[in-house]
Design a protein around this motif. Structure first.
Motif, PDB file in Angstrom:
ATOM      1  N   LYS A  30      53.209 -10.253   5.447  1.00 31.03           N
ATOM      2  CA  LYS A  30      52.356 -11.322   4.875  1.00 31.03           C
ATOM      3  C   LYS A  30      50.908 -10.851   4.765  1.00 31.03           C
ATOM      4  O   LYS A  30      50.242 -11.051   3.746  1.00 31.03           O
ATOM      5  CB  LYS A  30      52.395 -12.569   5.773  1.00 31.03           C
ATOM      6  N   GLN A  55      50.536  -8.348   2.028  1.00 35.21           N
ATOM      7  CA  GLN A  55      50.673  -8.929   0.683  1.00 35.21           C
ATOM      8  C   GLN A  55      49.421  -9.680   0.259  1.00 35.21           C
ATOM      9  O   GLN A  55      49.017  -9.626  -0.894  1.00 35.21           O
ATOM     10  CB  GLN A  55      51.913  -9.827   0.631  1.00 35.21           C
ATOM     11  N   ASP A  99      47.643  -8.217  -3.201  1.00 34.62           N
ATOM     12  CA  ASP A  99      48.207  -9.021  -4.299  1.00 34.62           C
ATOM     13  C   ASP A  99      49.718  -8.879  -4.383  1.00 34.62           C
ATOM     14  O   ASP A  99      50.269  -8.631  -5.466  1.00 34.62           O
ATOM     15  CB  ASP A  99      47.571  -8.616  -5.646  1.00 34.62           C
ATOM     16  N   GLY A 100      50.366  -8.980  -3.237  1.00 35.94           N
ATOM     17  CA  GLY A 100      51.835  -8.969  -3.232  1.00 35.94           C
ATOM     18  C   GLY A 100      52.455  -7.587  -3.289  1.00 35.94           C
ATOM     19  O   GLY A 100      53.679  -7.457  -3.273  1.00 35.94           O
ATOM     20  N   ARG A 101      51.629  -6.506  -3.355  1.00 37.32           N
ATOM     21  CA  ARG A 101      52.226  -5.161  -3.501  1.00 37.32           C
ATOM     22  C   ARG A 101      52.123  -4.349  -2.203  1.00 37.32           C
ATOM     23  O   ARG A 101      51.768  -3.180  -2.186  1.00 37.32           O
ATOM     24  CB  ARG A 101      51.591  -4.415  -4.675  1.00 37.32           C
ATOM     25  N   ASN A 115      55.931  -1.306  -4.243  1.00 36.54           N
ATOM     26  CA  ASN A 115      54.765  -1.516  -3.372  1.00 36.54           C
ATOM     27  C   ASN A 115      53.724  -0.422  -3.546  1.00 36.54           C
ATOM     28  O   ASN A 115      54.065   0.743  -3.705  1.00 36.54           O
ATOM     29  CB  ASN A 115      55.214  -1.531  -1.905  1.00 36.54           C
TER      30      ASN A 115
END
Length: 549
Positions: free
Chosen positions: A388, A391, A395-397, A421
């Motif tokens: 978490k 991420q 930005d989520g990668r 990722n």
């Protein structure tokens, strides 16, 4: 086997070979007959006698090896063979020719016949009273010889004495051990030879080291340039002694190394650092990068260049193990690698070290009794929470994964994971898992060796999945002494204060902690942490007693 132009001698040799069940060469006939002798079988030699070829056999042994006897036999020949070859290397009575030595060397190095060689070597050592003879000799004169196991035992026990008595240099020991590596019995005694070599290097290096520092920063830099090698040599020595299973043979040397390591190194260095820690307003050692700047300092530059990066974090892999890993990576022909030190956050325990390695603006120890650490207000415990945090920053990668889970992925899935990722954090935990439990803490150094294997395998799997950039680091290090700690290694002072939240062998967390000369007291602010948790750490290398530990 016959050829049209065979002479009478070649014809007889081929008949001998058929009787013995060997190749039609003299050395092969003899090797096969000696193997049968070692196995208490005489079918070959009996058949040779029944066929009237025995006198030809003895003639050939005379011609090839100079063996002569009024009543020749295989057993007599093999005793003479060992006796003459041993005499050639010492100063005894030599009856056989140089070709006998060539034969013996070929025979002992033969995979097929080495069992026979070892059996007959042991029997001949007894007949020839080799043990008594070795007692009179200087081990230096035996370094080239390896016809008897007893020679290795003699060299090892003399080397141990010489290292304990400091009558040899570590360079000489390294040279002798290198010579022994060629020997027949080296595989059996490898761990003992390695242990002796590491001990000699440790004793010499410690004798030459100046363990003084002008400041905290100076101490950290000196440690990362050279002093770490003392921890490494001690670990390698202890590991090889344990693996040899010969603790009593190494007893005196182990005792000496242990005392030197504990009193002249660990304690001295701990006390030396403590002086500068006591006067430092904050925990820092500029220009050494702080662990909590890990992401910005080492990871961010790859992202700026649009490069993907994998971070491997091996729990408790201290700096000297990183140095050994560096050497192993560089041995692999397709990788280049560099090693840099970072300053661990304090207190150095898993939850805080792991949190400091994540992208963070603020770190705080949670206001409860769990020791959990919050990264920007979010719990950093466990892979799910760490994912978490990554991420949010990426930005989520970004993703966190355990090493064992990654190792089980097939090539396709591991490539997909890397592709999806920009940053992948991989958590490996063998040293901490082993060394932090009472029943397995003695295997900490075995765990370090296995960790090196694990990490090389992990690196290979990552590069096979198209990872080009890898960072390997640790959350914290460890202190390890390979003996029961004395009462004096534990603090007599009890921890006291208004509110004690969490205690470990090497630190206490709480609020309103009472000052004590046995502890160094830090505020969160001094440690670069948010919140108002106080930290006390036993001075130098003292430990705290824990219930049931």
């Amino acid at each position: 086997l016959l050829k049209s132009d065979d002479t009478a001698g070649q014809l007889r040799l081929k008949m001998l070979a058929v009787c013995a069940g060997s190749e039609p060469r003299m050395d092969s006939v003899v090797e096969t007959l000696l193997q049968q002798l070692a196995e208490d079988r005489d079918d070959g030699i009996r058949l040779i006698e029944r066929c009237g070829l025995d006198s030809f056999l003895w003639e050939q042994l005379t011609r090839f090896y100079g063996y002569e006897a009024s009543d020749p036999s295989l057993r007599d020949f093999v005793i003479e063979l060992f006796k003459s070859c041993y005499a050639m290397g010492t100063d005894g009575d030599v009856k056989l020719t140089g070709d006998a030595l060539v034969f013996l060397k070929r025979w002992k190095d033969s995979r097929q016949f080495e069992q026979g060689f070892e059996t007959l070597s042991a029997e001949c050592a007894e007949v020839l009273s080799i043990e008594q003879d070795l007692g009179k000799r200087d081990f230096r004169d035996l370094v080239e010889l390896d016809y008897f196991r007893l020679i290795d035992q003699k060299i090892i026990s003399d080397l141990v004495r010489a290292v304990v008595g400091r009558t040899v240099t570590s360079g000489d020991v390294a040279l002798w051990v290198r010579q022994r590596r060629q020997g027949h019995w080296y595989g059996e005694f490898r761990h003992l030879y390695e242990a002796i070599e590491f001990a000699a290097r440790f004793v010499q290096m410690l004798g030459e080291a100046r363990l003084t520092m002008d400041s905290l920063s100076d101490g950290v830099q000196r440690y990362s340039r050279s002093w770490f090698q003392l921890d490494q040599l001690y670990r390698k020595f202890t590991y090889h002694v344990r693996m040899s299973g010969q603790a009593s043979l190494m007893g005196e040397l182990s005792e000496q190394v242990e005392n030197l390591y504990s009193n002249n190194y660990l304690l001295k260095l701990g006390d030396g650092f403590q002086v500068h820690v006591d006067t430092a307003p904050r925990w820092e050692a500029y220009p050494v990068v702080q662990q909590k700047a890990f992401f910005e300092h080492w990871v961010r530059p790859y992202l700026r260049k649009d490069k993907r990066i994998c971070v491997i974090i091996s729990d408790a892999m201290r700096y000297e193990i990183g140095d050994e890993l560096l050497g192993l990576i560089r041995q692999e022909d397709r990788y280049s690698a560099e090693l840099e030190p970072a300053l661990s956050t304090l207190p150095s325990y898993t939850q805080l070290g792991m949190a400091a390695l994540l992208p963070n603006k603020s770190l705080a120890i949670a206001d409860n009794d769990t020791g959990t650490v919050l990264v920007d207000g979010q719990s950093s415990q466990g892979t799910v929470n760490r994912t978490k945090i990554l991420q949010v920053a990426l930005d989520g990668r970004g993703q966190a994964v355990k090493a064992e889970d990654f190792m089980q992925l097939n090539r396709e899935d591991s490539r997909e994971l890397l592709k999806g990722n920009d940053v992948l954090y991989i958590y490996h935990n063998r040293i901490d898992h082993t060394g932090d439990k009472m029943h397995s803490e003695g295997q900490a150094f075995e765990a370090a060796e296995q960790t090196l294997d694990d990490l090389i395998r992990l690196i290979k799997k990552l590069t096979a999945a198209n990872a080009n950039n890898l960072l390997i680091t640790a959350d914290h290090g460890f202190i390890y002494q390979n003996r029961e700690l004395d009462e004096s290694d534990f603090l007599g002072d009890a921890v006291s204060g208004d509110d004690i939240r969490y205690r470990d062998r090497r630190f206490v967390l709480g609020k309103g902690l009472s000052a004590s000369p046995a502890f160094h007291h830090f505020s969160s602010e001094q440690l670069g942490l948010d919140g108002d948790m106080e930290v006390q750490i036993p001075k130098s290398i003292n430990r705290l007693r824990l219930k049931g530990s």
